[in-house]
Write an enzyme that holds these catalytic residues in place. Structure first.
Site, PDB file in Angstrom:
ATOM      1  N   ASP A   1      38.272   1.882 -35.378  1.00  0.00           N
ATOM      2  CA  ASP A   1      37.194   1.565 -36.312  1.00  0.00           C
ATOM      3  C   ASP A   1      36.332   2.823 -36.450  1.00  0.00           C
ATOM      4  O   ASP A   1      36.273   3.638 -35.522  1.00  0.00           O
ATOM      5  CB  ASP A   1      36.331   0.413 -35.778  1.00  0.00           C
ATOM      6  CG  ASP A   1      35.488  -0.260 -36.869  1.00  0.00           C
ATOM      7  OD1 ASP A   1      35.817  -1.399 -37.260  1.00  0.00           O
ATOM      8  OD2 ASP A   1      34.502   0.357 -37.321  1.00  0.00           O
TER       9      ASP A   1
ATOM     10  N   LYS B   1      42.208  -4.369 -54.816  1.00  0.00           N
ATOM     11  CA  LYS B   1      43.086  -5.225 -54.005  1.00  0.00           C
ATOM     12  C   LYS B   1      44.400  -5.518 -54.750  1.00  0.00           C
ATOM     13  O   LYS B   1      45.451  -5.695 -54.124  1.00  0.00           O
ATOM     14  CB  LYS B   1      42.370  -6.510 -53.598  1.00  0.00           C
ATOM     15  CG  LYS B   1      41.179  -6.290 -52.631  1.00  0.00           C
ATOM     16  CD  LYS B   1      41.601  -5.718 -51.278  1.00  0.00           C
ATOM     17  CE  LYS B   1      40.480  -5.752 -50.253  1.00  0.00           C
ATOM     18  NZ  LYS B   1      40.864  -5.205 -48.948  1.00  0.00           N
TER      19      LYS B   1
ATOM     20  N   TYR C   1      36.537  -4.528 -56.708  1.00  0.00           N
ATOM     21  CA  TYR C   1      37.221  -5.103 -55.541  1.00  0.00           C
ATOM     22  C   TYR C   1      38.577  -5.690 -55.964  1.00  0.00           C
ATOM     23  O   TYR C   1      39.613  -5.360 -55.376  1.00  0.00           O
ATOM     24  CB  TYR C   1      36.335  -6.196 -54.932  1.00  0.00           C
ATOM     25  CG  TYR C   1      36.881  -6.815 -53.666  1.00  0.00           C
ATOM     26  CD1 TYR C   1      36.820  -6.131 -52.457  1.00  0.00           C
ATOM     27  CD2 TYR C   1      37.438  -8.092 -53.663  1.00  0.00           C
ATOM     28  CE1 TYR C   1      37.310  -6.702 -51.288  1.00  0.00           C
ATOM     29  CE2 TYR C   1      37.922  -8.665 -52.501  1.00  0.00           C
ATOM     30  CZ  TYR C   1      37.851  -7.975 -51.310  1.00  0.00           C
ATOM     31  OH  TYR C   1      38.343  -8.534 -50.157  1.00  0.00           O
TER      32      TYR C   1
ATOM     33  N   VAL D   1      36.341 -15.436 -45.929  1.00  0.00           N
ATOM     34  CA  VAL D   1      36.374 -15.614 -44.475  1.00  0.00           C
ATOM     35  C   VAL D   1      34.979 -15.371 -43.920  1.00  0.00           C
ATOM     36  O   VAL D   1      34.314 -14.396 -44.297  1.00  0.00           O
ATOM     37  CB  VAL D   1      37.367 -14.625 -43.815  1.00  0.00           C
ATOM     38  CG1 VAL D   1      37.563 -14.968 -42.342  1.00  0.00           C
ATOM     39  CG2 VAL D   1      38.706 -14.633 -44.549  1.00  0.00           C
TER      40      VAL D   1
ATOM     41  N   ARG E   1      33.829 -22.866 -53.929  1.00  0.00           N
ATOM     42  CA  ARG E   1      35.119 -22.445 -54.513  1.00  0.00           C
ATOM     43  C   ARG E   1      36.289 -22.685 -53.565  1.00  0.00           C
ATOM     44  O   ARG E   1      37.425 -22.382 -53.887  1.00  0.00           O
ATOM     45  CB  ARG E   1      35.051 -21.010 -55.026  1.00  0.00           C
ATOM     46  CG  ARG E   1      34.880 -19.959 -53.993  1.00  0.00           C
ATOM     47  CD  ARG E   1      34.648 -18.590 -54.622  1.00  0.00           C
ATOM     48  NE  ARG E   1      34.953 -17.543 -53.652  1.00  0.00           N
ATOM     49  CZ  ARG E   1      34.726 -16.262 -53.827  1.00  0.00           C
ATOM     50  NH1 ARG E   1      34.205 -15.833 -54.951  1.00  0.00           N
ATOM     51  NH2 ARG E   1      35.037 -15.391 -52.901  1.00  0.00           N
TER      52      ARG E   1
ATOM     53  N   PRO F   1      31.069 -10.991 -40.240  1.00  0.00           N
ATOM     54  CA  PRO F   1      29.733 -10.367 -40.295  1.00  0.00           C
ATOM     55  C   PRO F   1      29.387  -9.784 -41.664  1.00  0.00           C
ATOM     56  O   PRO F   1      28.258  -9.936 -42.140  1.00  0.00           O
ATOM     57  CB  PRO F   1      29.819  -9.268 -39.227  1.00  0.00           C
ATOM     58  CG  PRO F   1      30.818  -9.799 -38.248  1.00  0.00           C
ATOM     59  CD  PRO F   1      31.834 -10.553 -39.059  1.00  0.00           C
TER      60      PRO F   1
ATOM     61  N   GLY G   1      35.015  -8.844 -37.447  1.00  0.00           N
ATOM     62  CA  GLY G   1      35.664  -9.641 -38.485  1.00  0.00           C
ATOM     63  C   GLY G   1      37.151  -9.859 -38.236  1.00  0.00           C
ATOM     64  O   GLY G   1      37.601 -10.010 -37.094  1.00  0.00           O
ATOM     65  N   ILE G   2      37.915  -9.851 -39.320  1.00  0.00           N
ATOM     66  CA  ILE G   2      39.348 -10.168 -39.243  1.00  0.00           C
ATOM     67  C   ILE G   2      40.095  -9.147 -38.388  1.00  0.00           C
ATOM     68  O   ILE G   2      41.009  -9.488 -37.640  1.00  0.00           O
ATOM     69  CB  ILE G   2      39.966 -10.228 -40.673  1.00  0.00           C
ATOM     70  CG1 ILE G   2      39.240 -11.272 -41.528  1.00  0.00           C
ATOM     71  CG2 ILE G   2      41.461 -10.544 -40.605  1.00  0.00           C
ATOM     72  CD1 ILE G   2      39.539 -11.176 -43.033  1.00  0.00           C
TER      73      ILE G   2
HETATM   74  P1  NAD Z   1      33.927  -6.713 -41.995  1.00  0.00           P
HETATM   75  O1  NAD Z   1      33.652  -6.210 -43.379  1.00  0.00           O
HETATM   76  O2  NAD Z   1      32.963  -7.669 -41.379  1.00  0.00           O
HETATM   77  O3  NAD Z   1      34.123  -5.463 -41.010  1.00  0.00           O
HETATM   78  C1  NAD Z   1      34.711  -4.321 -41.509  1.00  0.00           C
HETATM   79  C2  NAD Z   1      34.945  -3.308 -40.396  1.00  0.00           C
HETATM   80  O4  NAD Z   1      35.444  -2.162 -41.058  1.00  0.00           O
HETATM   81  C3  NAD Z   1      33.685  -2.885 -39.660  1.00  0.00           C
HETATM   82  O5  NAD Z   1      33.900  -2.944 -38.251  1.00  0.00           O
HETATM   83  C4  NAD Z   1      33.474  -1.448 -40.133  1.00  0.00           C
HETATM   84  O6  NAD Z   1      32.904  -0.600 -39.144  1.00  0.00           O
HETATM   85  C5  NAD Z   1      34.907  -1.032 -40.453  1.00  0.00           C
HETATM   86  N1  NAD Z   1      34.959   0.097 -41.400  1.00  0.00           N
HETATM   87  C6  NAD Z   1      34.199   0.306 -42.479  1.00  0.00           C
HETATM   88  N2  NAD Z   1      34.502   1.501 -43.031  1.00  0.00           N
HETATM   89  C7  NAD Z   1      35.497   2.040 -42.280  1.00  0.00           C
HETATM   90  C8  NAD Z   1      36.203   3.260 -42.328  1.00  0.00           C
HETATM   91  N3  NAD Z   1      35.947   4.176 -43.264  1.00  0.00           N
HETATM   92  N4  NAD Z   1      37.149   3.496 -41.398  1.00  0.00           N
HETATM   93  C9  NAD Z   1      37.409   2.583 -40.420  1.00  0.00           C
HETATM   94  N5  NAD Z   1      36.745   1.409 -40.300  1.00  0.00           N
HETATM   95  C10 NAD Z   1      35.799   1.147 -41.221  1.00  0.00           C
HETATM   96  O7  NAD Z   1      35.371  -7.301 -41.942  1.00  0.00           O
HETATM   97  P2  NAD Z   1      36.072  -8.439 -42.779  1.00  0.00           P
HETATM   98  O8  NAD Z   1      35.097  -9.202 -43.638  1.00  0.00           O
HETATM   99  O9  NAD Z   1      36.901  -9.145 -41.788  1.00  0.00           O
HETATM  100  O10 NAD Z   1      37.002  -7.631 -43.804  1.00  0.00           O
HETATM  101  C11 NAD Z   1      38.128  -6.932 -43.337  1.00  0.00           C
HETATM  102  C12 NAD Z   1      39.114  -6.786 -44.478  1.00  0.00           C
HETATM  103  O11 NAD Z   1      39.463  -8.069 -44.983  1.00  0.00           O
HETATM  104  C13 NAD Z   1      38.603  -5.985 -45.679  1.00  0.00           C
HETATM  105  O12 NAD Z   1      39.657  -5.205 -46.204  1.00  0.00           O
HETATM  106  C14 NAD Z   1      38.223  -7.070 -46.671  1.00  0.00           C
HETATM  107  O13 NAD Z   1      38.261  -6.624 -48.007  1.00  0.00           O
HETATM  108  C15 NAD Z   1      39.303  -8.082 -46.386  1.00  0.00           C
HETATM  109  N6  NAD Z   1      38.995  -9.440 -46.808  1.00  0.00           N
HETATM  110  C16 NAD Z   1      37.861 -10.048 -46.343  1.00  0.00           C
HETATM  111  C17 NAD Z   1      37.569 -11.333 -46.770  1.00  0.00           C
HETATM  112  C18 NAD Z   1      36.307 -12.029 -46.308  1.00  0.00           C
HETATM  113  O14 NAD Z   1      35.915 -13.009 -46.955  1.00  0.00           O
HETATM  114  N7  NAD Z   1      35.678 -11.592 -45.223  1.00  0.00           N
HETATM  115  C19 NAD Z   1      38.421 -12.001 -47.661  1.00  0.00           C
HETATM  116  C20 NAD Z   1      39.573 -11.347 -48.099  1.00  0.00           C
HETATM  117  C21 NAD Z   1      39.852 -10.057 -47.662  1.00  0.00           C
END
Ligand code: NAD
Length: 252
Positions: free
Chosen positions: A36, A158, A154, A187, A212, A190, A16-17
């Site tokens: 990670d 946040k 959430y 975003v 949205r 996965p 992801g991000i």
């Molecule tokens: P994701 O959820 O697809 O991946 C998350 C990663 O975090 C995984 O690789 C997982 O192994 C790792 N992880 C989980 N628990 C962990 C821990 N205890 N210690 C270390 N690593 C850990 O990623 P994403 O959707 O890109 O989200 C990343 C961040 O961006 C999060 O904080 C999420 O809240 C935030 N965010 C996401 C979105 C979205 O729509 N995807 C929007 C706004 C904010």
């Protein structure tokens, strides 16, 4: 190279991000410490081609203070820290058991308290030579910025990230430490795909997420990474304590 000679640690860099950010930061010359909890997800990251920078990987569970302390002892002082790890609890307050609330705050907020307590002393020392170190915390547009249905724990967690960010920014501004947070829209990552697939009507769930977004599409990770690079580079040296919205116009 905007990040040449900078060492930046990223949490949740397996996918992801976080993963896209690790690669974007190294493409700008940074030495990235990509971490990670899922070691398997980090595999391959260190060998992906980057233009000038480098990536080393470490398993790190941000819920485990002892593991963070152990890693902090072994690493050089950081110029940048991107606290990216987070989790989405789906539901209103009526769907949120105490364990859901506790886990949301543990991973989304307290994990940042843990990493900052352990990495900030080294960053403060680093700032005495460079005059500028930068922290980026992952918040969301679903926070104190805007309320969304079924984002109770959430959004509350946040919002706390935004408060934590401003507090750190205020406390350490004079010592050359900047602290900002990132508020993306939805975003395509996965975990989002997993959440859509697990919903009762995945086709409708996908449509609802897109509906949205005024630009008619979800954000891609590379819509977000330029802001990550900017905040962690010296080009943002006059920016601190801010919630950086990258939301495709949702909150206009
Ligand atoms: P994701 O959820 O697809 O991946 C998350 C990663 O975090 C995984 O690789 C997982 O192994 C790792 N992880 C989980 N628990 C962990 C821990 N205890 N210690 C270390 N690593 C850990 O990623 P994403 O959707 O890109 O989200 C990343 C961040 O961006 C999060 O904080 C999420 O809240 C935030 N965010 C996401 C979105 C979205 O729509 N995807 C929007 C706004 C904010």
């Amino acid at each position: 190279m905007r990040l040449k000679d900078k060492t930046v640690l990223v949490t949740a860099a397996g996918q992801g991000i976080g993963r896209a950010s690790a690669l974007a930061l190294s493409a700008q010359g940074a030495h990235v410490i990509a971490t990670d909890v899922n070691e398997e997800a980090l595999r391959g990251l260190a060998s992906e081609p980057t233009a000038g920078g480098s990536v080393e990987t470490h398993r790190l569970d941000v819920l485990d203070g002892a593991a963070i302390a152990d890693l902090a002892k072994r690493l050089p002082q950081l110029d940048g820290l991107f606290n990216c790890a987070g989790y989405v609890h789906n539901g209103s307050i009526l769907d949120c058991e105490e364990k859901d609330w506790d886990f949301s705050f543990d991973l989304n907020v307290k994990a940042m308290y843990r990493t900052l307590r352990l990495f900030l002393p080294g960053m403060l020392e680093r700032a005495t030579t460079t005059g500028n170190v930068s922290i980026l915390n992952m918040a969301s547009m679903a926070s104190s910025v805007k309320g969304f249905p079924n984002r109770f724990a959430y959004g509350a967690s946040k919002a706390a990230v935004i408060g934590l960010t401003k507090a750190i920014a205020a406390d350490f501004l004079k010592q050359g430490v900047r602290c900002n947070c990132l508020c993306p829209a939805t975003v395509d990552t996965p975990s989002l795909r997993e959440r859509i697939a697990a919903s009762p009507d995945p086709v409708q769930a996908q449509k609802d997420f897109v509906a949205r977004q005024p630009m008619g599409r979800l954000a891609l990770v590379d819509d977000i990474t330029p802001m990550v690079v900017y905040v962690l580079s010296d080009e943002s040296r006059f920016v601190t304590g801010q919630a950086m919205l990258v939301d495709g116009g949702v909150t206009i």
